[in-house]
Design an enzyme around this catalytic site. Structure first.
Site, PDB file in Angstrom:
ATOM      1  CD  GLN A 121       1.083  -4.202  18.736  1.00 28.85           C
ATOM      2  OE1 GLN A 121       0.625  -3.204  19.290  1.00 28.85           O
ATOM      3  NE2 GLN A 121       1.087  -4.311  17.436  1.00 28.85           N
ATOM      4  CG  HIS A 138       5.812  -1.111  12.016  1.00 23.44           C
ATOM      5  ND1 HIS A 138       6.619  -1.806  11.143  1.00 23.44           N
ATOM      6  CD2 HIS A 138       5.089  -0.249  11.265  1.00 23.44           C
ATOM      7  CE1 HIS A 138       6.386  -1.377   9.907  1.00 23.44           C
ATOM      8  NE2 HIS A 138       5.465  -0.435   9.957  1.00 23.44           N
ATOM      9  CD  GLU A 194       4.039   3.454   4.802  1.00 20.02           C
ATOM     10  OE1 GLU A 194       5.212   3.555   5.219  1.00 20.02           O
ATOM     11  OE2 GLU A 194       3.416   2.375   4.825  1.00 20.02           O
ATOM     12  CG  LEU A 232      -1.880  -1.105   1.396  1.00 24.76           C
ATOM     13  CD1 LEU A 232      -2.554  -1.030   2.749  1.00 24.76           C
ATOM     14  CD2 LEU A 232      -2.903  -1.040   0.277  1.00 24.76           C
TER      15      LEU A 232
HETATM   16 ZN    ZN Z   1       5.019   0.766   8.482  1.00 29.25          ZN
END
Ligand code: ZN
Ligand code: CA
Length: 351
Positions: free
Chosen positions: A185, A167, A158, A117
């Protein structure tokens, strides 16, 4: 943050509209200012961590040569699909060269291959590759978008990387993203888990902050940056920081460009009005490259409430006005000429 959009298209569908581009700029500002409509979906336990980053975006109004621009470059290319190899960032490889990446956030919109994406680089990358790349149908909030990428959050995410964020999962099992207020996480989340989503390394009873813009969940699932992420992003703009140069970029401010502010006008109309210094402290000089067109006409300055502050007849090529007494803020300059009226924005600096 002034943005230039490079639309690299092969089909008409990939040549997305100005309106679709604007919808992305607006949704970016909403997400970064926590003005997004879905802030209410942030779970109560995370609400106090959510931040207005006070970072905003605009389409650049001045190009690297100092002229007015829409902040959008369109380029047809034979390339049907781009890999994530930065080819779209170079005219020589079928893309479009970046604009000065120390003053503009460059966003390339093109047809990325497969399920990609978008991708963004971290600060400190080679300057000519600095910026983000987004697939044409995951960009903006209107137009022909691929469900569920309909809220412009590929770009929000982004650009988070471009502003140094990692992340949430730290890209390895239970590793750290370097931000204190985002919970550890185990791995990235996709789709939209049910809250709470516990993982093996959870350090609290609420589990993952999967609704953070830096996880991998669907657009409709994400809704916050944290205060820790805000501090990290804003830290890049400090003196000596990798995004510090943006504080000196004035390319969001069209009043500082050369030439008339109306694009259609400037093609048939050779008059150029310039103002300097702008922003100003004590005085502004207004100059016209074609004095015969303005001498004898009027020059007026209004405040943003529309109140006329100064009105005088132009007597020479250069007119210097002493404006040290004005409160700081934005003013509107109108210069009449044989070729019509020119409007510029003036900015009085704060003390
Ligand atoms: Zn990313
Ligand atoms: Ca963390």
């Amino acid at each position: 943050i002034p943005v230039v959009i490079h639309v690299i298209y092969n089909t008409t569908e990939q040549n997305i509209s100005d309106a679709q581009i604007l919808s992305q700029i607006m949704s970016l500002t909403k997400d970064y200012r926590r003005l997004n409509a879905d802030t209410g979906n942030t779970p109560g336990v995370f609400k106090s961590l959510a931040a207005d980053t006070i970072i905003q975006f605009c389409l650049a109004k001045i190009d690297p040569q100092g002229n007015y621009t829409k902040g959008i470059v369109r380029k047809y290319n034979k390339t049907q699909v781009f890999l994530s190899d930065d080819a779209m960032k170079f005219s020589s490889k079928g893309g479009d060269d970046s604009w000065d990446t120390t003053r503009y956030l460059n966003i390339w919109v093109c047809n990325l291959s497969g399920n990609t994406l978008g991708y963004g680089v971290l600060p400190g990358s080679p300057l000519d590759r600095d910026g983000v790349v987004i697939k044409y149908n995951a960009f903006g909030t209107i137009g022909r978008l691929a469900v569920p990428y309909t809220k412009g959050r590929t770009a929000t995410h982004e650009i988070g990387h471009w502003l140094g964020l990692k992340h949430l999962c730290g890209d390895a099992a239970c590793s750290d993203d370097g931000i204190a207020d985002t919970p550890l996480q185990e791995t990235s989340n996709t789709y939209c888990p049910k809250f709470p989503h516990l993982s093996s390394c959870f350090t609290n009873s609420y589990g993952d902050m999967f609704m953070n813009f830096m996880d991998f969940t669907d657009d409709g699932c994400m809704n916050l940056f944290t205060k820790g992420q805000k501090a990290a992003m804003r830290g890049l703009f400090a003196s000596g920081g990798p995004r510090n140069s943006f504080l000196n970029s004035n390319v969001c401010d069209g009043s500082l460009a050369e030439g008339g502010p109306v694009a259609e006008d400037s093609q048939t109309n050779p008059i150029k009005i310039k103002t300097y210094a702008n922003p100003f402290d004590n005085s502004v000089t207004i100059t016209c490259d074609n004095q015969s067109k303005v001498i004898g006409h009027s020059l007026k300055i209004y405040n943003t409430a529309g109140k006329l502050i100064i009105s005088q007849i132009i007597l020479a090529q250069n007119t210097t006005l002493a404006l040290g007494n004005l409160p700081s803020g934005i003013y509107i300059l109108k210069v009449e000429s044989k070729n019509g009226e020119f409007v510029h924005k003036l900015i009085k600096q704060g003390k």
